[in-house]
Scaffold this motif. Structure first.
Motif, PDB file in Angstrom:
ATOM      1  N   GLY A  74      45.830  39.633  41.588  1.00  0.00           N
ATOM      2  CA  GLY A  74      45.788  39.791  43.030  1.00  0.00           C
ATOM      3  C   GLY A  74      44.456  39.320  43.605  1.00  0.00           C
ATOM      4  N   GLN A  75      43.873  40.136  44.456  1.00  0.00           N
ATOM      5  CA  GLN A  75      42.606  39.792  45.102  1.00  0.00           C
ATOM      6  C   GLN A  75      41.451  40.625  44.558  1.00  0.00           C
ATOM      7  OE1 GLN A  75      44.410  40.302  49.088  1.00  0.00           O
ATOM      8  NE2 GLN A  75      43.718  38.213  49.526  1.00  0.00           N
ATOM      9  N   ARG A  76      41.588  41.024  43.283  1.00  0.00           N
ATOM     10  CA  ARG A  76      40.553  41.838  42.650  1.00  0.00           C
ATOM     11  C   ARG A  76      39.448  40.998  42.023  1.00  0.00           C
ATOM     12  NH1 ARG A  76      41.896  47.222  41.347  1.00  0.00           N
ATOM     13  NH2 ARG A  76      43.985  47.869  41.983  1.00  0.00           N
ATOM     14  N   GLY A  77      39.566  39.666  42.098  1.00  0.00           N
ATOM     15  CA  GLY A  77      38.549  38.813  41.507  1.00  0.00           C
ATOM     16  C   GLY A  77      38.878  38.430  40.078  1.00  0.00           C
ATOM     17  N   ARG A  78      38.108  37.482  39.536  1.00  0.00           N
ATOM     18  CA  ARG A  78      38.350  36.953  38.200  1.00  0.00           C
ATOM     19  C   ARG A  78      37.294  37.491  37.230  1.00  0.00           C
ATOM     20  NH1 ARG A  78      40.150  30.799  36.994  1.00  0.00           N
ATOM     21  NH2 ARG A  78      41.703  31.560  38.513  1.00  0.00           N
ATOM     22  N   TYR A  79      37.741  37.879  36.053  1.00  0.00           N
ATOM     23  CA  TYR A  79      36.866  38.379  35.001  1.00  0.00           C
ATOM     24  C   TYR A  79      36.933  37.439  33.801  1.00  0.00           C
ATOM     25  CZ  TYR A  79      36.629  42.716  37.665  1.00  0.00           C
ATOM     26  OH  TYR A  79      36.420  43.645  38.654  1.00  0.00           O
ATOM     27  N   PHE A  80      35.755  37.191  33.185  1.00  0.00           N
ATOM     28  CA  PHE A  80      35.663  36.288  32.050  1.00  0.00           C
ATOM     29  C   PHE A  80      35.206  37.047  30.804  1.00  0.00           C
ATOM     30  CE2 PHE A  80      35.227  33.454  35.685  1.00  0.00           C
ATOM     31  CZ  PHE A  80      35.988  32.361  35.307  1.00  0.00           C
ATOM     32  N   GLY A  81      35.796  36.680  29.661  1.00  0.00           N
ATOM     33  CA  GLY A  81      35.400  37.272  28.392  1.00  0.00           C
ATOM     34  C   GLY A  81      36.231  38.503  28.064  1.00  0.00           C
ATOM     35  N   LYS A  82      36.498  38.708  26.781  1.00  0.00           N
ATOM     36  CA  LYS A  82      37.380  39.792  26.364  1.00  0.00           C
ATOM     37  C   LYS A  82      36.798  41.167  26.690  1.00  0.00           C
ATOM     38  CE  LYS A  82      39.771  39.192  22.491  1.00  0.00           C
ATOM     39  NZ  LYS A  82      40.145  38.837  21.104  1.00  0.00           N
ATOM     40  N   ALA A  83      35.486  41.326  26.574  1.00  0.00           N
ATOM     41  CA  ALA A  83      34.884  42.633  26.845  1.00  0.00           C
ATOM     42  C   ALA A  83      35.049  43.024  28.311  1.00  0.00           C
ATOM     43  CB  ALA A  83      33.409  42.623  26.456  1.00  0.00           C
ATOM     44  N   ARG A  84      34.817  42.072  29.227  1.00  0.00           N
ATOM     45  CA  ARG A  84      34.946  42.379  30.651  1.00  0.00           C
ATOM     46  C   ARG A  84      36.417  42.529  31.050  1.00  0.00           C
ATOM     47  NH1 ARG A  84      31.046  42.366  34.069  1.00  0.00           N
ATOM     48  NH2 ARG A  84      32.195  41.395  35.793  1.00  0.00           N
ATOM     49  N   ILE A  85      37.310  41.741  30.440  1.00  0.00           N
ATOM     50  CA  ILE A  85      38.739  41.920  30.699  1.00  0.00           C
ATOM     51  C   ILE A  85      39.180  43.307  30.257  1.00  0.00           C
ATOM     52  CG2 ILE A  85      41.040  41.163  30.005  1.00  0.00           C
ATOM     53  CD1 ILE A  85      39.938  38.305  29.924  1.00  0.00           C
ATOM     54  N   HIS A  86      38.712  43.749  29.095  1.00  0.00           N
ATOM     55  CA  HIS A  86      39.088  45.079  28.604  1.00  0.00           C
ATOM     56  C   HIS A  86      38.584  46.165  29.546  1.00  0.00           C
ATOM     57  CE1 HIS A  86      38.831  48.727  26.036  1.00  0.00           C
ATOM     58  NE2 HIS A  86      39.991  48.268  25.588  1.00  0.00           N
ATOM     59  N   SER A  87      37.342  46.051  30.007  1.00  0.00           N
ATOM     60  CA  SER A  87      36.799  47.050  30.931  1.00  0.00           C
ATOM     61  C   SER A  87      37.563  47.057  32.247  1.00  0.00           C
ATOM     62  CB  SER A  87      35.313  46.777  31.189  1.00  0.00           C
ATOM     63  OG  SER A  87      34.555  46.974  30.025  1.00  0.00           O
ATOM     64  N   PHE A  88      37.924  45.871  32.744  1.00  0.00           N
ATOM     65  CA  PHE A  88      38.708  45.795  33.977  1.00  0.00           C
ATOM     66  C   PHE A  88      40.055  46.490  33.802  1.00  0.00           C
ATOM     67  CE2 PHE A  88      42.026  43.254  36.231  1.00  0.00           C
ATOM     68  CZ  PHE A  88      41.775  43.739  37.504  1.00  0.00           C
ATOM     69  N   LEU A  89      40.750  46.198  32.699  1.00  0.00           N
ATOM     70  CA  LEU A  89      42.067  46.796  32.471  1.00  0.00           C
ATOM     71  C   LEU A  89      41.966  48.303  32.291  1.00  0.00           C
ATOM     72  CD1 LEU A  89      43.582  44.142  30.039  1.00  0.00           C
ATOM     73  CD2 LEU A  89      44.372  44.628  32.352  1.00  0.00           C
ATOM     74  N   LEU A  90      41.091  48.733  31.387  1.00  0.00           N
ATOM     75  CA  LEU A  90      41.031  50.156  31.049  1.00  0.00           C
ATOM     76  C   LEU A  90      40.366  50.985  32.140  1.00  0.00           C
ATOM     77  CD1 LEU A  90      41.483  52.399  28.943  1.00  0.00           C
ATOM     78  CD2 LEU A  90      39.250  51.822  27.994  1.00  0.00           C
ATOM     79  N   ASP A  91      39.227  50.534  32.621  1.00  0.00           N
ATOM     80  CA  ASP A  91      38.446  51.368  33.535  1.00  0.00           C
ATOM     81  C   ASP A  91      38.852  51.210  34.996  1.00  0.00           C
ATOM     82  OD1 ASP A  91      36.951  52.251  31.336  1.00  0.00           O
ATOM     83  OD2 ASP A  91      35.582  50.547  31.489  1.00  0.00           O
TER      84      ASP A  91
END
Length: 229
Positions: free
Chosen positions: A68-85
């Motif tokens: 959506g409009q939540r912005g783009r995240y790069f790298g597995k660690a930041r993707i994981h934090s975005f999904l989980l947190d």
């Protein structure tokens, strides 16, 4: 005799060309099926808030995610934090009586020349009552435009972009999880799959392992006492 040998050689050459053509077509179809299976696994993991398992579908080389409009995240660690947190509020798995469906539909897959990268466009239909105490039931729809890469011989998600089409919240009176009971007039030959105590409803066990990492998949029952995973 020479003419017969020449004709035989031409026939063998034509057969070799046809075998090569069919082999390429089979390999292309196998790639498409592997990517489709990868994307469907993502949908099932999203259904069940299995954020660790979702991240393991991504490649190691600078993957990205944009929802959506939540912005783009790069790298597995930041993707994981975005999904989980961010999306998951620090919680892996489902609470008792919680429902999330993330139905993947209509994938159009394009494998690029060289068969090392690919793209797809697909739809998702979303339904949910997360958290289960909410008075609303969410319905939403989205379009995916995704990128894939073959890494160490395995297809993985390189980039996942979701453009949301709409959201709607429907007031709900009740969601229930059980079908009609067994017939007394015509009893079954054996009992049905029992409820999972952590989910409060039936959960069909996974018949497959993680499509990238190969480990056994857990029942996605969230234990609030464990906190974030």
């Amino acid at each position: 005799m020479t003419d017969r040998i020449d004709a035989l050689e031409r026939r063998l050459a034509a057969q070799d060309d046809r075998i090569a053509e069919l082999s390429a077509a089979v390999a292309h179809q196998e790639d498409r099926e592997a990517i489709e299976r990868l994307q469907y696994a993502y949908g099932y993991f999203m259904d069940n808030r299995m954020f660790d398992e979702m991240v393991d579908l991504f490649c190691d080389d600078e993957p990205w995610m944009e929802i959506g409009q939540r912005g783009r995240y790069f790298g597995k660690a930041r993707i994981h934090s975005f999904l989980l947190d961010v999306l998951g509020d620090g919680r892996w798995g489902l609470l008792r009586d919680e429902v999330i469906n993330h139905v993947q539909m209509q994938p159009l897959i394009t494998v690029e020349p060289g068969a090392m990268t690919a793209r797809s466009r697909a739809r998702a239909q979303v339904q949910g009552n997360s958290p289960p105490t909410t008075e609303f039931f969410l319905l939403a729809e989205a379009i995916y435009e995704n990128e894939y890469v073959r890494e160490d011989g395995v297809w993985k998600i390189k980039g996942l972009g979701v453009a949301m089409t709409f959201y709607t919240l429907l007031p709900r009176e009740k969601i229930w999880f059980h079908s009609a009971p067994p017939s007394e007039a015509f009893p079954p030959d054996q009992p049905s799959l029992p409820d999972d105590p952590g989910l409060g409803r039936q959960f069909a066990p996974w018949h497959f392992t993680h499509p990238v990492k190969g480990y056994a998949l857990r029942v996605p029952a969230s234990d609030p006492a464990e906190g974030a995973r």
